[in-house]
Design an enzyme around this catalytic site. Structure first.
Site, PDB file in Angstrom:
ATOM      1  N   LYS A 122       0.816  -1.221   0.000  1.00 19.92           N
ATOM      2  CA  LYS A 122       0.000   0.000   0.000  1.00 19.92           C
ATOM      3  C   LYS A 122       0.843   1.262   0.000  1.00 19.92           C
ATOM      4  O   LYS A 122       0.447   2.269  -0.589  1.00 19.92           O
ATOM      5  CB  LYS A 122      -0.963   0.013   1.196  1.00 19.92           C
ATOM      6  CG  LYS A 122      -2.135  -0.937   1.047  1.00 19.92           C
ATOM      7  CD  LYS A 122      -3.266  -0.516   1.962  1.00 19.92           C
ATOM      8  CE  LYS A 122      -4.519  -1.346   1.753  1.00 19.92           C
ATOM      9  NZ  LYS A 122      -5.569  -0.990   2.721  1.00 19.92           N
ATOM     10  N   LYS A 205      -8.432 -12.149  -8.298  1.00 18.78           N
ATOM     11  CA  LYS A 205      -9.483 -12.096  -7.271  1.00 18.78           C
ATOM     12  C   LYS A 205     -10.584 -11.115  -7.659  1.00 18.78           C
ATOM     13  O   LYS A 205     -10.292 -10.059  -8.215  1.00 18.78           O
ATOM     14  CB  LYS A 205      -8.867 -11.614  -5.943  1.00 18.78           C
ATOM     15  CG  LYS A 205      -8.912 -12.661  -4.848  1.00 18.78           C
ATOM     16  CD  LYS A 205      -8.170 -12.202  -3.617  1.00 18.78           C
ATOM     17  CE  LYS A 205      -9.005 -11.304  -2.737  1.00 18.78           C
ATOM     18  NZ  LYS A 205      -8.446 -11.146  -1.377  1.00 18.78           N
ATOM     19  N   LYS A 208     -13.139  -4.972  -5.381  1.00 22.44           N
ATOM     20  CA  LYS A 208     -13.887  -3.719  -5.511  1.00 22.44           C
ATOM     21  C   LYS A 208     -13.143  -2.715  -6.376  1.00 22.44           C
ATOM     22  O   LYS A 208     -13.746  -1.765  -6.864  1.00 22.44           O
ATOM     23  CB  LYS A 208     -14.162  -3.122  -4.134  1.00 22.44           C
ATOM     24  CG  LYS A 208     -12.906  -2.726  -3.390  1.00 22.44           C
ATOM     25  CD  LYS A 208     -13.222  -2.243  -1.991  1.00 22.44           C
ATOM     26  CE  LYS A 208     -11.999  -2.407  -1.109  1.00 22.44           C
ATOM     27  NZ  LYS A 208     -12.325  -2.670   0.271  1.00 22.44           N
TER      28      LYS A 208
HETATM   29  P1  AMP Z   1     -11.746  -6.241   1.361  1.00 17.98           P
HETATM   30  O1  AMP Z   1     -12.891  -5.964   0.447  1.00 17.98           O
HETATM   31  O2  AMP Z   1     -10.506  -6.625   0.632  1.00 17.98           O
HETATM   32  O3  AMP Z   1     -11.554  -5.167   2.405  1.00 17.98           O
HETATM   33  O4  AMP Z   1     -12.127  -7.553   2.172  1.00 17.98           O
HETATM   34  C1  AMP Z   1     -13.175  -7.648   3.106  1.00 17.98           C
HETATM   35  C2  AMP Z   1     -13.382  -9.113   3.452  1.00 17.98           C
HETATM   36  O5  AMP Z   1     -13.860  -9.845   2.303  1.00 17.98           O
HETATM   37  C3  AMP Z   1     -12.117  -9.834   3.899  1.00 17.98           C
HETATM   38  O6  AMP Z   1     -12.463 -10.766   4.910  1.00 17.98           O
HETATM   39  C4  AMP Z   1     -11.631 -10.543   2.655  1.00 17.98           C
HETATM   40  O7  AMP Z   1     -10.874 -11.702   2.954  1.00 17.98           O
HETATM   41  C5  AMP Z   1     -12.958 -10.901   1.959  1.00 17.98           C
HETATM   42  N1  AMP Z   1     -12.785 -10.902   0.488  1.00 17.98           N
HETATM   43  C6  AMP Z   1     -12.502  -9.842  -0.308  1.00 17.98           C
HETATM   44  N2  AMP Z   1     -12.427 -10.204  -1.611  1.00 17.98           N
HETATM   45  C7  AMP Z   1     -12.666 -11.538  -1.656  1.00 17.98           C
HETATM   46  C8  AMP Z   1     -12.741 -12.521  -2.713  1.00 17.98           C
HETATM   47  N3  AMP Z   1     -12.576 -12.196  -4.005  1.00 17.98           N
HETATM   48  N4  AMP Z   1     -13.009 -13.803  -2.378  1.00 17.98           N
HETATM   49  C9  AMP Z   1     -13.199 -14.143  -1.081  1.00 17.98           C
HETATM   50  N5  AMP Z   1     -13.152 -13.293  -0.053  1.00 17.98           N
HETATM   51  C10 AMP Z   1     -12.889 -12.000  -0.309  1.00 17.98           C
END
Ligand code: AMP
Ligand code: TRP
Length: 342
Positions: A122, A205, A208
């Site tokens: 980051k 992956k 967002k």
């Molecule tokens: P983030 O959106 O990266 O802040 O992630 C928020 C939560 O969602 C965390 O627990 C991540 O591990 C989970 N997460 C985010 N993207 C994915 C994905 N593509 N597949 C599975 N879990 C995800």
């Protein structure tokens, strides 16, 4: 503290947090929210936090932050996290997180923080210009967990390093002060089945931050958008394999089968037993129907909840009060151990 059961003295308690940084999607649902909802079993207390103080380690527009915090709360509730059974709140309303984080800033070492891969990713090449909060981020995360003496923390694979650091902080604190005060937290990390990949590229992956909205299913998408995105999802020209091994070199096919399995609460084996040999022209509509049945009600419920921000704020305020009841005595005891006059 016995070696074999370091947390024997602590009541099991689950804690997890998500940053209110916008655009909740299917990956967040299957990888986090749905698992949180499923884990709310009688007897084990679960605490879930919108970590707004973590979010501001990088710039957040104030209005967006407020809206996204409420939207994330709605996402939790719409996904089945019950604010009566679990404790649901936002981090900044429980000052004990920041207070314990300061003590942990003085326990953790600079080198530990600088080793974190998330910091390196980051902050990038311009570390001198990153916020001090971004470097200290894992000490606040350790405080989130340990201010509740949480023993189990469900997180994605990417957070494993931060949890190891949480254990290091607990161990160093306990050693420095000659106490057995903080538990050694267990990560609860799911395998690849809950790693949801982009609908445009099965090797990336679902995220967002992907510029293509067609790469993800947002939890705010309506039934038509969900069905369209699945119909247009990238695939290869072969029919689905007859065995699980047949998915190995086929990331897009594997992703759609994984999504089907996770949404239907089936194993990948069961999905292949039922749909193996089908063309995507048959499988995709089945997946679209399933996704609409499971996800459209979530998006409808999120709309209903976000239409009444005052009610969401009430949930967060009540959750914060309940959270503080647990956190305040643990912080008080920490101050006493450290030698603060009270
Ligand atoms: P983030 O959106 O990266 O802040 O992630 C928020 C939560 O969602 C965390 O627990 C991540 O591990 C989970 N997460 C985010 N993207 C994915 C994905 N593509 N597949 C599975 N879990 C995800
Ligand atoms: N760092 C986590 C993430 O980005 C969010 C988080 C903050 C968290 N505090 C936590 C997760 C405590 C689990 C426990 O996903």
């Amino acid at each position: 503290m016995s070696e074999s059961q370091p947390n024997a003295a602590f009541t099991p308690r689950v804690f997890s947090g998500i940053q209110p940084s916008g655009n909740l999607h299917l990956g967040n649902y299957l990888g986090a929210l749905k698992r949180f909802a499923d884990s709310q079993t009688a007897g084990i207390q679960s605490i879930f936090c919108m970590v707004d103080m973590h979010a501001i380690t990088v710039w957040q527009d104030p209005e967006d932050l407020r809206r996204q915090t409420r939207e994330l709360t709605a996402g939790f509730i719409a996904s089945g996290v019950d604010p009566e059974k679990s404790i649901l709140f936002n981090q900044s309303q429980v000052a004990e997180h920041a207070q314990l984080a300061w003590i942990f800033n003085c326990v953790a070492r600079m080198g530990w923080m600088q080793r974190m891969t998330q910091w390196k990713d980051k902050a990038g090449k311009n570390q001198q210009n990153a916020s001090l909060g971004l470097l200290a981020y894992p000490a606040l995360m350790a405080a989130d967990i340990l201010v509740y003496h949480a023993t189990h923390v469900p997180v994605g694979e990417d957070q494993k390093q931060h949890l190891e650091l949480t254990r290091d902080i607990a161990i160093k604190f306990n050693n420095d002060f000659g106490v057995d005060f903080f538990p050694i937290t267990e990560p609860v990390i799911e395998g690849t089945a809950t790693r949801v990949m982009s609908l445009r590229d099965g090797t990336k992956k679902m995220s967002k931050s992907d510029p293509s909205d067609m790469s993800r299913i947002n939890l705010t998408d309506d039934a038509d958008a969900i069905a369209l995105k699945i119909r247009k999802a990238r695939t290869d020209p072969e029919p689905l394999p007859e065995t699980v091994e047949g998915l190995e070199e086929r990331p897009e096919a594997r992703n759609l089968v994984n999504i089907y399995a996770a949404l239907a609460d089936l194993s990948v084996e069961q999905v292949i037993a039922e749909h193996g040999g089908q063309q995507f022209g048959t499988f995709k509509p089945a997946l679209a129907d399933l996704a609409v049945a499971k996800l459209a009600p979530i998006s409808t419920e999120m709309k209903r909840l976000t239409a009444d921000p005052a009610q969401i704020d009430t949930v967060l305020r009540r959750g914060s009060e309940r959270a503080r009841e647990i956190a305040a005595p643990i912080l008080e005891k920490t101050y006493e151990i450290v030698g603060m006059v009270r």
